[in-house]
Design an enzyme around this catalytic site. Structure first.
Site, PDB file in Angstrom:
ATOM      1  N   CYS A 144       0.796  -1.302  -0.022  1.00  0.00           N
ATOM      2  CA  CYS A 144      -0.005  -0.014   0.086  1.00  0.00           C
ATOM      3  C   CYS A 144       0.874   1.374  -0.062  1.00  0.00           C
ATOM      4  CB  CYS A 144      -1.000   0.038   1.242  1.00  0.00           C
ATOM      5  SG  CYS A 144      -2.098  -1.218   1.347  1.00  0.00           S
ATOM      6  N   HIS A 145       1.683   1.371   0.956  1.00  0.00           N
ATOM      7  CA  HIS A 145       2.645   2.606   0.918  1.00  0.00           C
ATOM      8  C   HIS A 145       4.010   2.281   1.311  1.00  0.00           C
ATOM      9  CE1 HIS A 145      -1.510   3.320   2.474  1.00  0.00           C
ATOM     10  NE2 HIS A 145      -1.398   4.436   1.602  1.00  0.00           N
TER      11      HIS A 145
END
Lengths: 182, 409
Positions: free
Chosen positions: A146-147
């Site tokens: 995701c990040h």
């Protein structure tokens, strides 16, 4: 009309009226507050939800180098059977290098079994690294797509936006190859 | 509307832009109310509070209820057994429905006794009747949701009433069900309606209060407000009177919630719905029994349904059936007796609605149905014209002052 003599309560007996108004209001508010609790508490986890909050996992089939994912309270728990090399690399890290400093020994009960909640401490995605072909990140542990958080073989945060290590859930070995999580 | 009396600058600033404070002052605090309201005038505010209790408990129940035939029954049992205070929420909601009808029935009888529906309050009354009709629909659909035997067979029987409509009846029933029997689509849509209709009731209550505040409350003497001396501010006099009545009512309500939570229910509704077996003795909830009795009094399917609905809808034309110029039954010696007979007859019909349709019960039900309609269609118009009423007092103020003097002596 409200100001017709005899109609205005303030003309009659100011102090007594004030006392009655304040005490009635206080009692009323206390009652409403107490009545609110059952409503607020009713949307907390119910008894049947709490009853499901421990999970038993059989580890006998998990070979060295393999990982399995158990489900506990609706969330994945990563269970990795670590190789000697992985244990060694996790132990070799100096605490100074860590964002959330913690010894590997404090994160495991038996060094060959790393057990951690598989939820990224940034915003709750599930990091990859459980399967053979997965991206395990720069530190041989897990990588959150995701990040871009990188975790090491001890589940500790090494790089990226996540603030904390993967959480170690409460668990206990009931025999050599069985654990109960929760 | 006059400006707020507050000296607080912030309150004045807000009130100039959004007049909530002067609105509250106008409609609640200084709101002019007849000086002589008795405790029968408490039931309107109590009904409003029960509505709020029903909406709040309903919202929290809905967070744990599942409208599907496979799990609805179990989800209600889970609410009672596993959800924190779920038993309390459910029993408040279940008994709250009965309380709502008790309160509303008293409120309606109050209106009929004191002629509250007469000019200029006809629309106020008709909005009230609409609230009652929507309440009945809401209560019926709510009773289906726990998906017990009574839920299922109540739903089947009541929806089948529409099959009495000639030609299109069967199509309408299929449309209401969303299938060929009461099933998954039925419980799902009933849940949606049951959640939606209370919002509509709330809207109707606002319209009801709007109409009420145009000509203000009626009063036990049934004479118009003539001078400011006839009135006093709602707060604190009637806020405290309403609160006192509310306290007594809540003791009554909580007795059932905590000590007799299933008093108004049917034991059969704790048996999960079974579309293959009808319970031997099915009855609707107590608040529908008088109309259920009327339905069964007529030995014809369509006729029974028409007469039963007429029994409810006749309330809409009450203001025009009652020909008397005098509002309060206090000054109408004959009507007063007929009224109490009417109340007794309604209770009697309710009792009969729970009895089997055989032998002497059938005859009694027909007689009671006869009086129910005769009261509205024959006695009200005739007695209103022929009765010699007692002289009305000059003003509310005079009567109140007279009573006060009598007390002092």
């Amino acid at each position: 009309m409200a100001n017709t003599p005899g109609n205005n309560p303030d003309d009659l007996d100011g102090d007594r009226r004030d006392f009655l108004l304040i005490s009635t209001t206080t009692l009323g508010l206390a009652g409403v507050t107490m009545a609110a609790w059952p409503f607020i508490h009713s949307i907390n986890p119910a008894k049947d939800v709490l009853a499901l909050s421990s999970t038993e996992v059989d580890l006998s089939t998990v070979e060295v180098g393999m990982a399995i994912t158990a489900m506990w309270r609706g969330k994945p728990v990563f269970i990795r059977h670590r190789s000697a090399a992985e244990i060694e690399s996790a132990r070799a890290v100096s605490l100074d290098e860590l964002r959330d400093p913690q010894n590997d020994a404090d994160r495991v009960q038996k060094p060959e079994w790393l057990i951690a909640v598989g939820v990224c401490t940034h915003l709750g995605c599930i990091p990859s690294g459980q399967s053979l072909g997965d991206n395990k990140g720069d530190f041989g542990g897990w990588y959150c797509p995701c990040h871009g958080s990188h975790y090491d073989a001890s589940g500790r945060i090494r790089k990226g936006p996540a603030p904390f290590n993967l959480k170690v859930p409460p668990y206990a070995f009931t025999d050599d190859t069985t654990i109960v999580i929760g | 509307m006059k400006r707020t009396q507050s000296n607080n600058r912030l309150i004045q600033w807000i009130d100039e832009r959004l007049p909530v404070f002067s609105y509250a002052d106008h409609n609640v605090l200084a709101y002019p109310t007849p000086k002589n309201l008795n405790y029968w005038w408490n039931y309107g505010s109590i009904a409003g509070i029960v509505l709020v209790i029903m909406i709040v408990t309903g919202i929290f129940l809905a967070m744990n209820y599942q409208p599907h035939t496979d799990v609805a029954f179990a989800s209600v049992e889970r609410i009672v057994r596993d959800v924190n205070y779920g038993w309390l929420l459910r029993y408040l909601h279940m008994n709250g429905a009965s309380m709502f009808f008790i309160v509303v029935y008293i409120h309606m009888f109050r209106g009929i006794y004191f002629g509250s529906y007469k000019a200029p309050r006809e629309i106020l009354w008709m909005v009230g009747v609409t609230i009652y009709v929507v309440m009945m629909a809401t209560a019926f659909m709510g009773y289906v949701l726990p998906w017990g035997q009574m839920s299922f067979w109540g739903a089947t029987v009541i929806t089948n009433l529409f099959s009495a409509i000639p030609i299109i009846g069967d199509y309408i029933v299929t449309w209401v069900w969303g299938g060929f029997s009461v099933d998954v689509p039925t419980i799902n849509r009933f849940f949606v309606w049951h959640y939606l209709l209370p919002a509509i009731i709330l809207g109707l209550v606002i319209v009801h209060l709007w109409a009420l505040h145009v000509h203000k409350s009626s009063n036990p003497l049934g004479i118009d407000i003539k001078t400011p001396q006839d009135m006093m501010p709602f707060h604190p006099y009637y806020t405290i009177k309403d609160l006192y009545g509310l306290g007594l009512f809540m003791i009554f309500f909580m007795y059932f919630v905590f000590f007799q939570p299933n008093f108004f229910g049917e034991a059969d509704n704790y048996i999960p719905a079974n579309p293959m077996v009808t319970p031997p003795h099915i009855v609707p909830e107590w608040y529908f029994l008088p109309f259920y009795a009327i339905l069964r009094a007529i030995p014809d399917k369509l006729g029974g349904v028409v007469v039963m609905f007429a029994g409810v809808l006749i309330l809409y034309v009450l203001p025009w059936l009652d020909t008397s110029k005098v509002r309060s039954a206090t000054f109408r010696p004959i009507y007063k007796q007929l009224f109490w007979l009417f109340v007794a007859n309604c209770l009697f019909l309710g009792w009969l609605g729970g009895k089997p349709t055989e032998g002497v019960y059938v005859i009694m039900t027909r007689l009671a149905t006869g009086y129910y309609f005769a009261f509205f269609l024959v006695l009200m118009p005739l007695v209103g014209r022929l009765e010699k009423t007692k002289p009305l007092p000059n003003s509310i103020y005079e009567e109140v002052a007279k009573k006060c003097r009598a007390k002092e002596d």
